[in-house]
Design an enzyme around this catalytic site. Sequence first.
Site, mmCIF file in Angstrom:
data_model
loop_
_atom_site.group_PDB
_atom_site.id
_atom_site.type_symbol
_atom_site.label_atom_id
_atom_site.label_comp_id
_atom_site.label_asym_id
_atom_site.label_seq_id
_atom_site.Cartn_x
_atom_site.Cartn_y
_atom_site.Cartn_z
ATOM 1 N N ILE A 462 92.407 58.753 34.054
ATOM 2 C CA ILE A 462 93.297 59.635 33.291
ATOM 3 C C ILE A 462 94.582 58.913 32.896
ATOM 4 C CG2 ILE A 462 92.302 61.733 34.248
ATOM 5 C CD1 ILE A 462 94.738 61.981 36.108
ATOM 6 N N THR A 464 95.713 56.453 34.944
ATOM 7 C CA THR A 464 96.295 56.038 36.214
ATOM 8 C C THR A 464 95.956 54.595 36.571
ATOM 9 O OG1 THR A 464 94.380 57.161 37.103
ATOM 10 C CG2 THR A 464 96.459 58.315 37.262
ATOM 11 N N THR A 629 100.133 48.778 38.728
ATOM 12 C CA THR A 629 99.757 50.128 38.283
ATOM 13 C C THR A 629 100.258 51.180 39.280
ATOM 14 O OG1 THR A 629 97.574 49.842 39.292
ATOM 15 C CG2 THR A 629 97.755 49.413 36.924
ATOM 16 N N LYS A 696 95.106 54.942 50.453
ATOM 17 C CA LYS A 696 95.431 56.372 50.470
ATOM 18 C C LYS A 696 95.613 57.001 49.086
ATOM 19 C CE LYS A 696 97.698 56.925 54.965
ATOM 20 N NZ LYS A 696 99.017 57.223 55.570
ATOM 21 N N GLU A 700 100.188 61.280 43.099
ATOM 22 C CA GLU A 700 101.111 62.411 43.040
ATOM 23 C C GLU A 700 102.380 62.235 43.883
ATOM 24 O OE1 GLU A 700 96.958 64.510 42.708
ATOM 25 O OE2 GLU A 700 98.716 65.628 42.279
#
Length: 734
Positions: A462, A464, A629, A696, A700
């Site tokens: 998306i 990311t 990124t 992990k 967000e």
Amino acid sequence: MAPYIGTATSRVDGRAKVTGAAKYAGDFNTGGLAYGAVVASTIPRGRIARIDARDALRVDGVLDVITHDNRPRMADRSAAYKDDVAPEQGSPLRPLYDDKIMFNGQPIALVVAEEWEIARFAASLVRVDYAPEAFVTDLQARRDAAFVVEKPEKPRGNAAKAYAAAAVRHEAEYSVPSEYHNPMELFASTVTWDGDGKLTVYDKTQGVQNVQHYLCSVFDMKPHDVRVISPYVGGAFGSGLRPQYQVVLAVLAALALQRSVRLVLTRQQMYGLGYRPATIERLAIGARQNGTLDAISHEAIAITSQYEDFSRNDTGWSGQLYRSANARYAHRLARLDLPTPADMRAPGAGTGVYALECAMDELAVALRLDPMELRLRCYSDRDQHEDVPYTSKKLRECYSQGAAAFGWDKRSPAPRSMRDGGELVGWGMASGIWEALQVEISTRIVLTANGHAEVVSAVSDIGTGTYTIMAQVAADMLGVPVDNVTVRLGDSTLPQSPVEGGSWTAASIAHAIAITADAVRKELLRLAKSMPGSPLAAAKPGDTALVDGQIVDQTSAGRAVSVADAMRHGAVDRIERQGTARFKDLSSHARNTHSAIFAEVKIDEELGVIRVTRLVNAVAAGRILNTKTARSQIMGGVVWGLGMALHEEALVDHGFGRIMNANIAEYHVPVNADVYDIEVIFVDEPDDLVNPLGIKGVGEIGLVGTAAAIANAVYHATGKRVRDLPITLDKLRR
Ligand code: MOS
């Protein structure tokens, strides 16, 4: 060849994106394409009495006007419209299903024409008579009627009693308005009619297989008749988790006309989709003089629609951040005549942790304690909901490294005590927390004798960086340069993947690639062992690795066979393996990412103009796959948090039940001029429990806490506490 995992590898799809070679859902072309335009309701509640499409149909080039009166058959059970992310309770929107209006902006007709401009013009000629009904769109007007749908985290002790007895108490209400996604790419679908009822659907989505299953159930089609493709997504971050109505309408039109159809929503129509629900958060925290906590109560009241019960975990985060023997949580929903809310970057935590972290700041003021010191005094080493330890939790290091980078020790505690010329200076901080989720996901690897690998999965990128981390992991595991790896994703015919969301994709797909590459390595070893006089004859599978195009026995330097030789000997030109990552239920440990964020604001004392001049976010998220990124992800989240603090707000005219600023001119988001210095720190957090690679996910966590850090900095600068976001200058002046 250096390993790629953990490096700042540039996006493998970067060139395609900046040169325009990357195609998005509305970019795919095919012969004979027809174009759709949506007619949306202008009332929030009632019935459609009559739709008069005669004028629209008279326009040259108009092919059809599809309404609930004349649409082709669609499933009549609301359950058929339940996608993987649909709320458990309720009945999803069924576009053009019947005459019922449930929100302003609901699609009620689709004009299809030879050209997009014709369709759009004709849509303006469709006349609709309504039988309107009374409606409510104001959360405050419905808060007392809010109801409980879902059990929040379980309570501990007796929070009410402990709060009443606490030496120092803070109780307040914080509010966040509804916020809209506003991704660069509009929601769009291009449906190509492949003949015999077979469709290829280019869709903007975070989950191609979710959309495929959904379309099959809505239109009663067979899985092999619908292929959903979404190679690139121009921003979604939750808005593309559920299939949006334009994909239904585009397919409906393609089936009706037996022709290829494109439907792109307008920017205004994007405000008829899901959003971060307006939420009222009520916090009551009781502490001892020493800064340890006795009681936390957290109650949230959030918006939902008339037809679905959308709720997320707003209230439970303190149980993982702060030690308190007594705690109580409640989450209630207020039913309004609006669309169902949707996930939006860190759903639940974005709003809940904002309130929690502002409340902690206010408690620190009441205790005369440094706000970071307060957080250290009630630091929780265990997840108190389940009373288990974490797979890893380096939040202390986030505090110390973030504070050091920011210069927090130079903060003068009193509000209005720091200045820079005519500007008041404020320093605030907050904690952030998110989950480290992982999902079952599959991948297929094809390694060819020339040293190239193809890695595929139905997963989405998306924006990311999924393409890039997939290529990095495969390159390391297969011992090939990253440029030799081709990644394909976003195609429903590829190996199984759930939607990309919740920051779970990187950890999950990386694990799947590692498992699958392992199977490739074992096959290569088998081939190498069968070579006459093989130097690997005695090598154990667990001791071998693929490095620089060779199968290497790591226990004995020099024992190696080249991959090309092994394949040539075995007379194979490709090795193909498919694998699935499955994750054990880790009920023995909690899995979370954490952060500490520090903000500096400078505020013009006379005008109240707020500049966020510095932001430092120290993040603990296990092993970072790609420092470039990942940093971009955190920066994006931080900018989003800045927008939440100072800019974003959907303004609803409750007399019409309609959003007044449904456009990106009047719905404010941060622009370059609003963003100054952002520093991202990744705290070292080894974790061999969460998954074998220790990953992990960082999607967000960058957003969580940011708005609170800025709000706390605004208080520190001005001495004025604004609890209802966004903090606009009028609120500072009143
Ligand atoms: Mo997630 S809410 O899909 O960023």
